[in-house]
Scaffold this active site. Structure first.
Site, mmCIF file in Angstrom:
data_model
loop_
_atom_site.group_PDB
_atom_site.id
_atom_site.type_symbol
_atom_site.label_atom_id
_atom_site.label_comp_id
_atom_site.label_asym_id
_atom_site.label_seq_id
_atom_site.Cartn_x
_atom_site.Cartn_y
_atom_site.Cartn_z
ATOM 1 C CG HIS A 54 -19.705 -6.148 -47.647
ATOM 2 N ND1 HIS A 54 -18.819 -5.369 -48.334
ATOM 3 C CD2 HIS A 54 -20.912 -5.920 -48.211
ATOM 4 C CE1 HIS A 54 -19.456 -4.683 -49.266
ATOM 5 N NE2 HIS A 54 -20.729 -5.009 -49.220
ATOM 6 C CG ASN A 126 -19.958 -0.675 -51.790
ATOM 7 O OD1 ASN A 126 -19.546 -1.406 -50.897
ATOM 8 N ND2 ASN A 126 -21.132 -0.853 -52.359
ATOM 9 C CE1 TYR A 336 -26.902 -2.960 -45.522
ATOM 10 C CE2 TYR A 336 -24.819 -3.003 -44.372
ATOM 11 C CZ TYR A 336 -25.534 -3.070 -45.542
ATOM 12 O OH TYR A 336 -24.880 -3.267 -46.733
#
Ligand code: NDP
Length: 482
Positions: A54, A126, A336
């Protein structure tokens, strides 16, 4: 009006904006020229590592407004009727690097940071309700197969199909990718999905499983494969530009926010595994319930500070919302925040865009680039009147699990298989022309020079498992005898 003087980063008036200090006009430069040294040294440090996935994206700020009463499902403050919560939404492609083209065939990231009264809630989704894999141990392999080879640093469709065909759980997401939804017209013209299953609990501690759907109010619009290819060359930043310009012009894109809600106890005997990220919950089983509206209305003032350094993490959960046994979600709860500590630094949550809009009273402190002004006491528990935890806010964020420690796939529910849902998409949802473009998009993708004849046979087999007509169309296009 006089123009203010420029300064260095410490606020000293700059002696010049374009002349370095030298021994005479023609002489060598001096190490003592702090203004020059700072300028060059800072330039060398202008980038943080790009996101490993991303990397290319864009984003804007806005607001979530709750229009319906869903307090019987969650007590989360951001989902209470009438509530308005500020937010940041970042869109992205997945596999390309920072300068890659916005119109590439790829899923799109749809990452939201809600600045709530109980700290930040991040929904890192998404533009598809599903994903390619269901176990995080496959994630880095999957991404490697979509990015670049080790030897020549080229992307390689053979490698992509090798991974997909060896992992049939990918068929649902690859189906979405190969329809024209794989090349959305703009970020404004696509839906977003939370994709994972999350826990919601209400003020009485009653629990539910939920899935989020953000339906574009602009309508879904996609590019044909040819139009997407042309745009890659003509305007690689087309989607970033479109979002920026529409907000500058006062056209504020919005999405209707919906959820599917499953009573907690349904999960055990539901016909499909409700935590499997490669599956949707059919709407006939769990209809969508409208919750509110999300609008984007403000562009960033500084892209690097507010978008490039924005750090989204599914682990940012607030009272009223919890995680689930979705193995992919479990993996992301770790990965993350871990990537942000590496990419930006351990105090990434102190940057203005990542900072909650409420006071923090954490016992974590110091570390590189810390500027939060922690006060004593710096440990808990303490007798010095320091802040104490709010355990009661999390009543409901619990569920029972037990079992052998093992490495195994999910136990199958009655109707778990990898092909039924993509088959339903092909048979029941896609129009004839959408089916035709899906076949042609697959054929175009698998016709890349690197794709071997053996791989083409595997590609045909993969799609035949989804539907014989789809397999036959792909076989014909690839020149494979079926
Ligand atoms: P429904 O008929 O109730 O829903 C199908 C959904 O498909 C629509 O609501 C729409 O969701 C989405 N859709 C419409 N056109 C397309 C397209 N061209 N490409 C991708 N999605 C499209 O059926 P079910 O809920 O029983 O699901 C049947 C199949 O539909 C699933 O197997 C799945 O492949 C697909 N689907 C289901 C979704 C779900 O959450 N149940 C969501 C998206 C797709 P939306 O408004 O979200 O675009």
């Amino acid at each position: 009006m006089s123009v203010p003087y420029s300064t260095d980063d410490a606020g000293h008036p700059a002696p010049s904006d374009g002349l370095s200090q030298s021994v005479g006009p023609n002489g060598p430069l001096l190490l003592q020229d702090h203004f020059l040294i700072q300028k060059m040294a800072h330039f060398n440090r202008e980038r943080v590592p790009e996101r490993v996935v991303h990397a290319k994206g864009g984003g804007a700020f806005g607001e979530l407004e709750i229009t319906e009463d869903v307090s019987r499902y969650t007590k989360a403050d951001l989902f209470q009727k009438g509530k308005k919560t500020p937010l940041l939404l970042r869109f992205s492609t997945v596999a390309g690097e920072l300068g890659s083209a916005d119109s590439a065939r790829d899923p799109r990231g749809f990452a939201i940071k809600f600045y709530t009264e109980h700290g930040n809630y991040d929904l890192v989704g998404n533009n598809t309700p599903i994903f390619f894999i269901r176990d995080p141990s496959k994630f880095s392999d999957f991404i490697h197969s979509q990015k670049r080879r080790a030897d020549n640093q080229l992307r390689d469709h053979n490698m992509q199909w090798d991974f997909w065909t060896l992992n049939p759980e990918s068929a649902h997401q690859v189906s979405f990718l190969m329809t024209d939804r794989g090349t959305p017209k703009t970020w404004r013209h696509m839906n977003g999905y939370g994709s994972h299953t999350f826990l919601w609990y209400n003020a009485d501690g009653e629990k539910f499983w939920v899935k989020y759907h953000f339906k574009t109010d602009q309508g879904i619009e996609n590019l044909s494969a040819d139009a997407a290819k042309a745009l890659e060359a003509d305007d690689p930043d087309a989607h970033r530009r479109d979002l920026w310009e529409s907000i500058e012009q006062g056209e504020h894109p919005s999405w209707t926010v919906k959820v599917q809600v499953m009573p907690f106890d349904d999960a055990v005997n539901y016909r499909i595994n409700p935590f499997d990220l490669t599956k949707v919950w059919p709407h006939g089983d769990y209809p969508e319930i409208t919750v509110g509206k999300m609008t984007l209305n403000r562009n960033p003032q500084n892209y690097f500070a507010e978008i490039e350094q924005a750090a989204f993490e599914p682990s940012n959960l607030v009272p009223g919302i919890g995680g689930s046994p979705d193995k992919m979600l479990q993996g992301r709860l770790f990965s993350y925040p871990d990537t942000h500590r590496y990419r930006i630094g351990p105090n990434y949550l102190q940057l203005p865009v990542n900072q909650p809009k409420v006071a923090t009273r954490s016992y974590n402190f110091d570390g590189p680039m810390a500027y939060a002004n922690n006060q004593d006491p710096v440990y808990a528990p303490n007798t010095a009147g320091g802040a104490v935890s709010a355990n009661e806010l999390y009543e409901g964020d619990s569920y029972h699990v037990s079992g052998e420690i093992t490495r195994s796939a999910y136990e199958l529910h009655k109707e778990d298989d990898d092909f039924s849902q993509p088959r339903a998409l092909w048979e029941q949802i896609l129009t004839e022309s959408e089916r035709a473009s899906m076949v042609s998009n697959i054929v175009g993708h698998a016709s890349a020079p690197s794709v071997t004849d053996d791989m083409k046979k595997r590609v045909v087999e993969y799609w035949t498992n989804v539907h014989p007509d789809l397999g036959a169309g792909v076989a014909k296009g690839l020149g494979v005898q079926s």
